[in-house]
Design a protein around this motif. Sequence first.
Motif, PDB file in Angstrom:
ATOM      1  N   TYR A   1      19.767  -3.820  22.880  1.00 34.90           N
ATOM      2  CA  TYR A   1      19.458  -3.237  21.571  1.00 34.90           C
ATOM      3  C   TYR A   1      18.073  -3.617  21.043  1.00 34.90           C
ATOM      4  N   PRO A   2      17.608  -4.854  21.222  1.00 30.76           N
ATOM      5  CA  PRO A   2      16.259  -5.171  20.718  1.00 30.76           C
ATOM      6  C   PRO A   2      15.192  -4.253  21.309  1.00 30.76           C
ATOM      7  N   PHE A   3      15.324  -3.920  22.580  1.00 31.27           N
ATOM      8  CA  PHE A   3      14.348  -3.032  23.207  1.00 31.27           C
ATOM      9  C   PHE A   3      14.477  -1.620  22.654  1.00 31.27           C
ATOM     10  N   GLN A   4      15.707  -1.178  22.409  1.00 33.09           N
ATOM     11  CA  GLN A   4      15.920   0.163  21.861  1.00 33.09           C
ATOM     12  C   GLN A   4      15.307   0.290  20.469  1.00 33.09           C
ATOM     13  N   THR A   5      15.480  -0.735  19.640  1.00 33.41           N
ATOM     14  CA  THR A   5      14.926  -0.672  18.286  1.00 33.41           C
ATOM     15  C   THR A   5      13.404  -0.667  18.296  1.00 33.41           C
ATOM     16  N   SER A   6      12.807  -1.248  19.329  1.00 33.18           N
ATOM     17  CA  SER A   6      11.351  -1.251  19.416  1.00 33.18           C
ATOM     18  C   SER A   6      10.803   0.161  19.543  1.00 33.18           C
ATOM     19  N   PHE A   7      11.644   1.087  20.019  1.00 32.02           N
ATOM     20  CA  PHE A   7      11.236   2.488  20.128  1.00 32.02           C
ATOM     21  C   PHE A   7      11.651   3.301  18.897  1.00 32.02           C
ATOM     22  N   GLY A   8      12.165   2.621  17.874  1.00 29.00           N
ATOM     23  CA  GLY A   8      12.531   3.313  16.645  1.00 29.00           C
ATOM     24  C   GLY A   8      13.822   4.088  16.741  1.00 29.00           C
ATOM     25  N   ALA A   9      14.808   3.522  17.452  1.00 32.16           N
ATOM     26  CA  ALA A   9      16.079   4.225  17.641  1.00 32.16           C
ATOM     27  C   ALA A   9      17.267   3.332  17.291  1.00 32.16           C
ATOM     28  N   PRO A  10      17.492   3.066  16.004  1.00 35.29           N
ATOM     29  CA  PRO A  10      18.683   2.313  15.616  1.00 35.29           C
ATOM     30  C   PRO A  10      19.927   3.156  15.893  1.00 35.29           C
TER      31      PRO A  10
ATOM     32  N   LEU B   1      20.629   7.012  17.243  1.00 39.90           N
ATOM     33  CA  LEU B   1      20.316   6.517  18.575  1.00 39.90           C
ATOM     34  C   LEU B   1      19.840   7.636  19.499  1.00 39.90           C
ATOM     35  N   GLY B   2      20.169   8.906  19.166  1.00 38.27           N
ATOM     36  CA  GLY B   2      19.742  10.019  19.994  1.00 38.27           C
ATOM     37  C   GLY B   2      18.466  10.683  19.533  1.00 38.27           C
ATOM     38  N   ASN B   3      17.735  10.049  18.622  1.00 40.90           N
ATOM     39  CA  ASN B   3      16.500  10.654  18.129  1.00 40.90           C
ATOM     40  C   ASN B   3      15.408  10.613  19.202  1.00 40.90           C
ATOM     41  N   ALA B   4      14.214  11.056  18.858  1.00 41.03           N
ATOM     42  CA  ALA B   4      13.120  11.085  19.834  1.00 41.03           C
ATOM     43  C   ALA B   4      12.820   9.697  20.376  1.00 41.03           C
ATOM     44  N   GLY B   5      12.934   8.681  19.506  1.00 40.93           N
ATOM     45  CA  GLY B   5      12.716   7.309  19.954  1.00 40.93           C
ATOM     46  C   GLY B   5      13.764   6.866  20.960  1.00 40.93           C
ATOM     47  N   GLY B   6      14.989   7.358  20.790  1.00 32.91           N
ATOM     48  CA  GLY B   6      16.049   7.026  21.730  1.00 32.91           C
ATOM     49  C   GLY B   6      15.773   7.592  23.110  1.00 32.91           C
ATOM     50  N   VAL B   7      15.295   8.830  23.166  1.00 36.19           N
ATOM     51  CA  VAL B   7      14.942   9.444  24.451  1.00 36.19           C
ATOM     52  C   VAL B   7      13.767   8.699  25.082  1.00 36.19           C
TER      53      VAL B   7
END
Length: 409
Positions: free
Chosen positions: A193-202, A219-225
């Motif tokens: 999760y810390p890495f995922q949040t770094s891309f702006g995808a809570p 979590l499925g936003n552009a940051g998630g992709v």
Amino acid sequence: MMVKKNGLLAAGAVAIVATLALAGCSAGTEKADPAKNSGSLTVWVDAERIDALKDAAASYTDETGVKVKLVSKDNAKLKDDFIQQVPSGKGPDVTMGAHDWLGELVTNGVVAPIELGDKADGFLDVAVNASTYEGKTYMLPYAIENLALLRNADLVKTAPTSYDDMIAKGTASGVKYPFVVEQGADGNPYHLYPFQTSFGAPVFGTDADGGYDSTKLELGNAGGVEFATWLGSQGKKGTGVFNTEITGDIAKDAFTTGKAAFWLTGPWNVGAAKEAGINLAVDTIAPPSKDAAQPFAGVKGFFVSEQSKNKVAANDFLVNYLGTEAVQTELFKSGNILPALSASAEAASADPIIAGFAAVGAEAVPMPAIPAMGQVWQFWGIAQAAVINGADPAATWTKLSADVTKAIG
């Protein structure tokens, strides 16, 4: 997009205050009257912390006449037993637990709100936020835990400034694994999760009160992709840093035997690293993208049963006894996890290891306690594992979002 920060030390340094007397009463919080609150309180607690509460229980009985019975319970069974027994009137007055139980406990009608009064200001922000559900406080917090980056300081002398810098430093050290993190066949989104949040995808967005909103799945936003694409580049078809064959035990063995330079894990593994003689440093989690790498914060505390016949005494015992610096410090000593009370946390942070976890916790966010989180866990790790093993990142992540959305309904 940055996840809303509930920093552990967001209010700045809090001066260490004199230890509060166990019987001290917070202004603005109702104190039990012995004449009105005779009887007893049954408190469920795990074996590791029962000794830390004995003095508080005895002091409360001496002060109020209310007997406190501490009952040791298996932590693995505690939540289910509480949910099953409270409706029948057989459960305890107070139980120990974790904040991410809140949605389930409230939905089942087994917990009562508590009143912190002006004592709320003495706790770390993330602890109070995690103890609150739909605008009401249900838990007296006592400890906060989160992931951090452990570094073998004999192999790497300085903290990394980014994920790429971490991998470069770890590789230059000449060990087998520049970095290890627990995964497994079904993935481990808690650790990633810390890495995922770094891309702006809570996972979720928040409502006007700052609580998680299940209608705002992010979590499925552009940051998630973007995160999924990056994750794939670090997996089987990329660098191979992320590997679903790396279990918790394998990661622990790699770091404690000097085969790994960095290890993303929690305070529960610090003891193993120290016992192995590792020259240990605790660093901020190295971000792979533009935002800070924000781990989940897990907050532990105590709940009052909705069926308790002595709710005033139960609230008083929690807030004015278990919420004191003396007891919070004793609970810290029993588990070596950052205390939820600011004064106790500041004192505990004299230890550089605890201070390191607290610094990372300044970027932590409470793990969502809303019921919809169950639908997220159902699909999340499997999708991450598939991406690591070579599945198309964008397609897999888009399907993950669609599956979760459908499951939430």
